[in-house]
Motif scaffolding. Structure first.
Motif, mmCIF file in Angstrom:
data_model
loop_
_atom_site.group_PDB
_atom_site.id
_atom_site.type_symbol
_atom_site.label_atom_id
_atom_site.label_comp_id
_atom_site.label_asym_id
_atom_site.label_seq_id
_atom_site.Cartn_x
_atom_site.Cartn_y
_atom_site.Cartn_z
ATOM 1 N N ILE A 98 8.847 4.580 -0.994
ATOM 2 C CA ILE A 98 7.905 4.842 0.097
ATOM 3 C C ILE A 98 7.796 6.337 0.380
ATOM 4 N N ILE A 99 8.938 7.013 0.429
ATOM 5 C CA ILE A 99 8.962 8.439 0.733
ATOM 6 C C ILE A 99 8.880 9.243 -0.562
ATOM 7 N N PRO A 100 7.829 10.049 -0.750
ATOM 8 C CA PRO A 100 7.698 10.839 -1.985
ATOM 9 C C PRO A 100 8.878 11.786 -2.170
ATOM 10 N N GLU A 101 9.218 12.016 -3.424
ATOM 11 C CA GLU A 101 10.386 12.828 -3.742
ATOM 12 C C GLU A 101 10.288 14.238 -3.173
ATOM 13 N N GLY A 102 9.071 14.788 -3.156
ATOM 14 C CA GLY A 102 8.913 16.165 -2.701
ATOM 15 C C GLY A 102 8.844 16.339 -1.199
ATOM 16 N N MET A 103 8.801 15.256 -0.457
ATOM 17 C CA MET A 103 8.596 15.338 0.993
ATOM 18 C C MET A 103 9.727 16.086 1.691
ATOM 19 N N PHE A 104 10.962 15.905 1.251
ATOM 20 C CA PHE A 104 12.111 16.560 1.873
ATOM 21 C C PHE A 104 12.865 17.456 0.888
ATOM 22 N N GLU A 105 12.146 17.974 -0.096
ATOM 23 C CA GLU A 105 12.807 18.791 -1.110
ATOM 24 C C GLU A 105 13.450 20.044 -0.508
ATOM 25 N N SER A 106 12.714 20.757 0.351
ATOM 26 C CA SER A 106 13.258 21.968 0.957
ATOM 27 C C SER A 106 14.395 21.622 1.921
ATOM 28 N N PHE A 107 14.272 20.503 2.617
ATOM 29 C CA PHE A 107 15.333 20.076 3.528
ATOM 30 C C PHE A 107 16.617 19.785 2.751
ATOM 31 N N ARG A 108 16.509 19.092 1.636
ATOM 32 C CA ARG A 108 17.690 18.776 0.819
ATOM 33 C C ARG A 108 18.325 20.047 0.270
ATOM 34 N N TYR A 109 17.481 21.012 -0.071
ATOM 35 C CA TYR A 109 18.015 22.272 -0.590
ATOM 36 C C TYR A 109 18.822 23.003 0.486
ATOM 37 N N LYS A 110 18.333 22.997 1.715
ATOM 38 C CA LYS A 110 19.063 23.620 2.814
ATOM 39 C C LYS A 110 20.381 22.901 3.068
ATOM 40 N N CYS A 111 20.348 21.573 3.014
ATOM 41 C CA CYS A 111 21.586 20.806 3.179
ATOM 42 C C CYS A 111 22.590 21.184 2.095
ATOM 43 N N LEU A 112 22.097 21.311 0.867
ATOM 44 C CA LEU A 112 22.969 21.632 -0.260
ATOM 45 C C LEU A 112 23.582 23.022 -0.103
ATOM 46 N N CYS A 113 22.761 23.988 0.301
ATOM 47 C CA CYS A 113 23.261 25.354 0.487
ATOM 48 C C CYS A 113 24.339 25.390 1.568
ATOM 49 N N ALA A 117 4.963 9.310 10.758
ATOM 50 C CA ALA A 117 4.718 7.864 10.704
ATOM 51 C C ALA A 117 5.221 7.265 9.400
ATOM 52 N N LEU A 118 5.001 7.977 8.296
ATOM 53 C CA LEU A 118 5.453 7.481 6.998
ATOM 54 C C LEU A 118 6.975 7.404 6.958
ATOM 55 N N PHE A 119 7.636 8.394 7.542
ATOM 56 C CA PHE A 119 9.096 8.407 7.542
ATOM 57 C C PHE A 119 9.654 7.241 8.361
ATOM 58 N N TYR A 120 9.089 7.021 9.548
ATOM 59 C CA TYR A 120 9.538 5.892 10.362
ATOM 60 C C TYR A 120 9.319 4.575 9.621
ATOM 61 N N LYS A 121 8.192 4.493 8.938
ATOM 62 C CA LYS A 121 7.921 3.283 8.166
ATOM 63 C C LYS A 121 8.973 3.095 7.086
ATOM 64 N N GLY A 122 9.366 4.191 6.431
ATOM 65 C CA GLY A 122 10.371 4.110 5.384
ATOM 66 C C GLY A 122 11.702 3.616 5.896
ATOM 67 N N GLN A 153 0.816 -1.207 0.000
ATOM 68 C CA GLN A 153 0.000 0.000 0.000
ATOM 69 C C GLN A 153 0.849 1.256 0.000
ATOM 70 N N GLY A 154 1.950 1.238 0.739
ATOM 71 C CA GLY A 154 2.810 2.405 0.819
ATOM 72 C C GLY A 154 3.506 2.740 -0.487
ATOM 73 N N LYS A 155 3.536 1.772 -1.409
ATOM 74 C CA LYS A 155 4.217 1.985 -2.689
ATOM 75 C C LYS A 155 3.242 2.086 -3.859
ATOM 76 N N ARG A 156 1.943 2.108 -3.550
ATOM 77 C CA ARG A 156 0.954 2.174 -4.622
ATOM 78 C C ARG A 156 1.071 3.469 -5.414
#
Length: 795
Positions: free
Chosen positions: A261-276, A323-328, A123-126
Motif C-alpha cells: 500500500i505504501i510506496p517504497e519511496g514515500m519514506f525513503e528520506s525518513f528511513r535514511y535519517k533514522c539510519l544515520c 490518508a494513505l498512511f492511515y489506510k496502510g 485499488q490501493g494496491k493496483r
C-alpha cells in the motif's frame, strides 16, 4: 535466502529435482526488506516445527476439534508446481497429482486445510500490481530470447508459472474435496482474519505481512518438507523482542518500511535519517546499517515519547500522504483490533478517495453480511467477520461434516442455485439464513461495504454471484457485476511475434458478450451499457490506465435470457437455453448441432478451437492437427508417461500456442459460469484436455510433416475420432468463410499479419474490424481506451 540455505541442511527440500532456493524473489511479498532481515539478522525468530506434532498438541488442548491450517494459496503456487516442464503451457496432470499428494499429507495427520485465493486487486494496491506485471513482462522477453537462442527450456531461475494456474488450482482443490475460498478483498487480510477467529493452527504461506498481523502463527510454505511435514514457524513475538517493539507497533513499522500500500519511496528520506541517527549511536555497527533496526529504534525511543499525545502526522513526515498512511496502518487491524497509534477515538474516521476508513477494524472489507453458522454442518462462512457482530464464533469445525461452506443470503434463494453443482466437485451451493443476524452499523463497516453503487442493481442476483465467487465456483463474474473491473496477469507471449496476437485481444469479443449478459438491460444496443475496466497484460501495454471495454450485444436464439432464468430457474428446457447463450458468447450458435454430437470432454475443446481458428488467420492445418491429436492421445496416457515424455527441442511459437489454448480454457470458465453452467466444468479442466509437453510434441511432429496416423501413435481407435473432430471444426469455420489450409499453402497467400480483410468476414479482432478497417493490433496504443462492439476505436 540465507535462512533457507541454513534450514536446507536440517532437512532436504520436498522435491530434489526442483531447487526452490533459486525461485524468483518476486513471489515473496509483503513488507520491504523484512524477509532479508529475518534471514540474515534475525534467524532466531524462525523455529523448525512439525505439523503432526502441532496437530496432536492442538487436539489435546481442544478435544473434539479438528486442527486446521488456513492456506494462502497464491503464495503456494510456485511450491505446488513441481513438474520439471513449465514452458509448454503446463503439465496439468502432473500438477493435479502434486496437489493430491499435498492434500493427502495433511489429511493423513488429521489436519483440515482451508485454501484462500485472491478474488480481486484492491485499488490501493493496483500500482504495486502493475509494477510486478511490467517486471514479469521483462522476464518473459528474456525467456523467449533464451528459447530462440538455445531451443530449450530455460533453467529454474527463469521459472514462470503457467497461465491460468491460480484459476485452475481452485477447481482442482474443489475436485479433491477441499474447502476453497475466493476473497472479496486482498486475500491476506481474509486469511489473517480467518486464522484468528477460527482458532487455526496457523497460516501457511510466504508473505511477510503475516508477521505483522496479530493473528495465529505463521508457517513458511517455502520451507515445507512434505515427506516429514516439517517447516519453519516465524514467531512475531520473538521479532518484537528483537526489535524492542510491541505487537501493536508492527503495522506502523510495516508502513514506514513500505509495503503493497505504501510506496517504497514515500519514506525513503525518513528511513535514511533514522539510519544515520542509529549508526551514530552504535559504535561498532555496520556502516551500511540495517533499515529495519534503525526504524524500529526510532519508533521505540522517539515516537513513543509522544504516543497518545500527538497525532501521527505531527511526529511523522506524512505531508500529503496522511490518508494513505492511515489506510496502510489500518489495513493490518483485524476485526475487533485497535491501534494505539491512532490519536483519534476508535470510531473516528478519515476520508480517502471519497471512502471512509474505520480506525477500529476492517479497512478494506467488501462484506455486507456477517458470518452465519449452519446448525447442521457447524461450519462457518469463510469470510472475515464484522467485529460488532454479537454472534459467537466457534473455535472448531465438525470433522464429520461433509457439507460445504454455507452462505448468508436472501431467504427466497434457498434451494435455488443450480449453478456450480458439478458432482465432480462434491459440493452444492449451500444457502442458509440466520434471523439473529442484525443489520450492520454503517459506521462500523469498511469503506468498500459502504459504497453501495454496483454495476448491477438487482440485490438478489448480485448475492448469488457473490456466493459463487466466495465459494470459488466462478471466474470474474462477480468482479464484473460488483465493480465493473477485471484483470488478467501475464501470459507467455512473444512480443516480437507479429503473426500471433495476444490472448487479451483474441478473447476480448467473448468477454464483451459476457459483459452484455451480466450487465444486461441494454435494450437499445450497447450505448447505454457501462464500460468494463480491463487490466489485461499484453505486449506494449504500459498499464497506466485500464482499457475501457463496452459490452457487445449478442444474438441468442429465442432472445437473451435474464440472469435469474439462467442461474435460478429449474424449468424444463432451461439447460438448452443456457447452452444457446454460451454458444452465442463465442458467436457459434450456427454450430450447435455439430457441437452437440461431439462426445465429452471434447465438446468444449471443439468450441474453443473453432473460435480460435475463426479469430486468427495465421493458425494453419498443422496447428489444428496438433491440438486435436494431443487431446486424443492424452486420454490414454498415465501421469508417469507424461512425466517421462521427452522433447527434441522447444519451439517459441508452440510455447505461445500452448498458453493461448489455456487462456481460452479460462475464458470458457468465465462464459460457462455466466451462463449458468450448461457444460460440466470438468470437461474443460486442463488436466482432462491439455498437456503442454504432449501438445509440444505433436506440434513438432506435425510441423515435420508426420501423418495423422503417426500423430495418433498408430492407434486406430483414435483415427475415427480425429476425423470427426476435425470435420466439426473445419465445417464450423467454413460457415464463417474461414478455410483452414496447410502451412505451405498458407505461406503463399498470407502476409503473416493477423486478421482477415475480406468485407464479409465475421471475425472480430483488435487488428481488423468486421468492415476490414483498422490498424494492425500491435500498433494500437494501449492505455485509457474505450472499445465498442468489435470495432475497437480509440476513445
Amino acid at each position: 535466502m540465507l535462512l533457507f540455505l541454513t534450514l536446507s541442511l536440517i532437512f532436504p527440500p520436498q522435491h530434489p529435482s526442483v531447487d526452490l532456493t533459486i525461485l524468483p524473489q518476486s513471489s515473496v511479498m509483503g513488507v520491504r526488506g523484512l524477509q532479508g532481515f529475518v534471514g540474515s539478522t534475525c534467524p532466531h525468530i524462525c523455529t523448525v516445527v512439525n505439523f503432526k506434532d502441532l496437530a496432536e498438541h492442538h487436539r489435546s488442548r481442544h478435544p473434539g476439534c479438528t486442527p486446521s491450517v488456513v492456506v494462502d494459496a497464491m503464495c503456494c503456487l510456485r511450491y505446488w508446481y513441481t513438474p520439471e516442464s513449465w514452458i509448454c503451457g503446463g503439465q496439468w496432470r502432473e500438477y493435479f497429482s502434486a496437489l493430491q499428494d499435498f492434500v493427502r499429507a495433511f489429511t493423513a495427520v488429521g489436519i483440515k486445510l482451508i485454501f484462500f485465493f485472491d478474488g480481486m486487486v484492491e485499488q490501493g494496491k493496483r500500482d504495486e500490481w502493475v509494477k510486478r506485471r511490467l517486471k514479469n513482462n521483462r522476464e518473459i522477453s528474456r525467456i523467449f530470447q533464451y528459447i530462440k537462442s538455445h531451443k530449450e527450456q530455460p533453467g529454474r531461475n527463469m521459472f514462470f508459472i503457467p497461465s491460468g494456474l491460480a484459476v485452475f488450482t481452485r477447481f482442482a482443490l474443489k475436485t479433491l474435496g477441499q474447502e476453497t475460498v475466493c476473497s472479496l478483498q486482498e486475500a491476506d487480510y481474509e486469511v489473517a482474519s480467518y486464522g484468528m477467529q477460527h482458532n487455526c493452527l496457523g497460516i501457511l504461506g510466504e508473505d511477510t505481512d503475516y508477521l505483522i498481523y496479530d493473528t495465529c502463527p505463521y508457517f513458511s510454505i517455502r520451507e515445507l518438507c512434505l515427506q516429514t511435514l516439517d517447516t519453519v514457524m516465524l514467531c512475531r513475538e520473538k521479532l518484537c523482542e528483537s526489535l524492542g517493539l510491541g505487537l501493536a507497533d508492527l503495522p506502523l513499522l510495516a508502513c514506514l518500511l513500505g509495503n503493497d500500500i505504501i510506496p517504497e519511496g514515500m519514506f525513503e528520506s525518513f528511513r535514511y535519517k533514522c539510519l544515520c541517527s542509529y549508526t551514530s549511536v552504535k559504535e561498532n555497527f555496520d556502516k551500511k546499517g540495517n533499515i529495519v533496526l534503525a526504524v524500529s529504534d526510532h519508533i521505540a525511543k522517539v515516537l513513543r515519547l509522544h504516543q497518545g499525545e500527538k497525532k501521527l502526522e505531527e511526529i511523522l513526515p506524512l505531508g500529503p500522504n496522511k490518508a494513505l498512511f492511515y489506510k496502510g496502518v489500518a489495513s493490518y487491524l483485524l476485526p475487533g483490533q485497535k491501534s494505539p497509534w491512532f490519536f483519534q477515538k476508535p470510531k473516528d474516521t478519515i476520508t480517502l478517495d471519497r471512502q471512509v476508513i474505520s480506525m477500529s477494524s476492517d479497512p478494506e472489507s467488501k462484506q455486507e453480511v456477517p458470518m452465519c453458522t449452519d446448525s447442521e454442518s457447524k461450519q462457518e462462512v469463510p469470510m472475515h467477520m464484522n467485529p460488532e457482530s454479537k454472534q459467537e464464533i466457534p473455535t472448531c469445525t465438525d470433522p464429520e461434516s461433509k457439507q460445504e461452506v454455507p452462505m448468508c443470503t436472501h431467504p427466497e434463494m434457498k434451494q435455488k442455485l443450480p449453478m456450480g453443482t458439478d458432482p465432480e466437485f462434491k459440493l452444492e451451493a449451500s444457502i442458509c439464513t440466520n434471523p439473529e443476524i442484525q443489520p450492520e452499523d454503517p459506521m462500523n463497516m469498511g469503506p468498500e461495504t459502504k459504497q453501495l453503487v454496483t454495476m448491477v442493481s438487482d440485490p438478489e442476483i448480485l448475492k448469488v454471484a457473490r456466493t459463487h465467487h466466495v465459494q470459488a465456483e466462478s471466474y470474474l463474474v462477480y468482479n464484473v457485476m460488483s465493480s465493473g473491473e477485471v484483470d488478467c496477469s501475464n501470459t507467455l507471449e512473444d512480443e516480437l511475434d507479429q503473426a500471433l496476437p495476444s490472448q487479451a485481444f483474441i478473447y476480448r469479443p467473448v468477454r464483451q458478450r459476457v459483459y452484455f449478459l451480466l450487465l444486461g438491460d441494454c435494450k437499445d444496443g450497447t450505448s447505454t451499457c457501462p464500460a468494463v475496466k480491463e487490466w489485461f497484460v499484453y505486449p506494449g501495454n504500459p498499464l497506466r490506465h485500464p482499457d475501457l471495454v463496452r459490452p457487445l450485444q449478442m444474438t441468442v436464439p429465442g432472445g437473451t435470457p435474464s440472469l435469474k432464468i439462467l442461474w435460478l430457474s429449474q424449468e424444463p428446457g432451461i439447460q438448452a437455453r443456457r447452452l444457446d447463450t454460451l454458444l452465442a458468447c463465442f458467436n457459434l450458435s450456427s454450430s450447435k448441432e455439430e457441437l452437440q454430437a461431439v462426445e465429452n470432454p471434447f465438446k468444449a475443446l471443439c468450441c474453443l478451437l473453432i473460435y480460435l481458428f475463426v479469430q486468427v488467420d495465421t493458425l494453419c492445418l498443422e496447428d489444428l492437427h496438433a491440438f486435436i491429436a494431443q487431446a486424443l492421445c492424452l486420454q490414454g496416457k498415465s501421469t508417469a508417461q507424461l512425466v517421462n515424455l521427452q522433447l527434441d527441442y522447444i519451439n517459441s511459437r508452440a510455447v505461445q500456442l500452448g498458453s493461448l489454448l489455456v487462456r481460452g480454457l479460462t475464458t470458457l470458465v468465465l462464459a460457462n459460469s455466466a451462463c449458468g453452467c450448461p457444460w460440466r466444468i470438468s470437461d474443460f479442466m486442463p488436466w482432462n484436455v491439455f498437456d503442454g509437453k504432449l501438445f509440444h510434441q505433436k506440434y513438432l511432429q506435425s510441423e515435420k510433416g508426420y501423418t495423422v496416423e503417426e500423430l495418433l501413435e498408430q492407434n486406430r481407435s483414435r483415427l475415427t475420432k480425429f476425423h470427426n473432430l476435425k470435420a466439426v471444426v473445419c465445417k464450423a469455420c467454413m460457415k464463417e468463410n474461414r478455410r483452414i489450409v496447410g502451412r505451405t499453402h498458407w505461406n503463399s497467400q498470407h502476409t503473416g499479419r493477423w486478421g482477415r480483410q475480406s468485407p464479409g468476414s465475421h471475425r472480430t479482432s483488435s487488428g481488423y474490424s468486421r468492415s476490414g478497417q483498422g490498424q494492425p493490433w500491435r500498433d494500437q496504443g494501449p492505455g485509457n481506451r474505450q472499445y465498442e462492439h468489435d470495432q475497437w476505436r480509440r476513445y
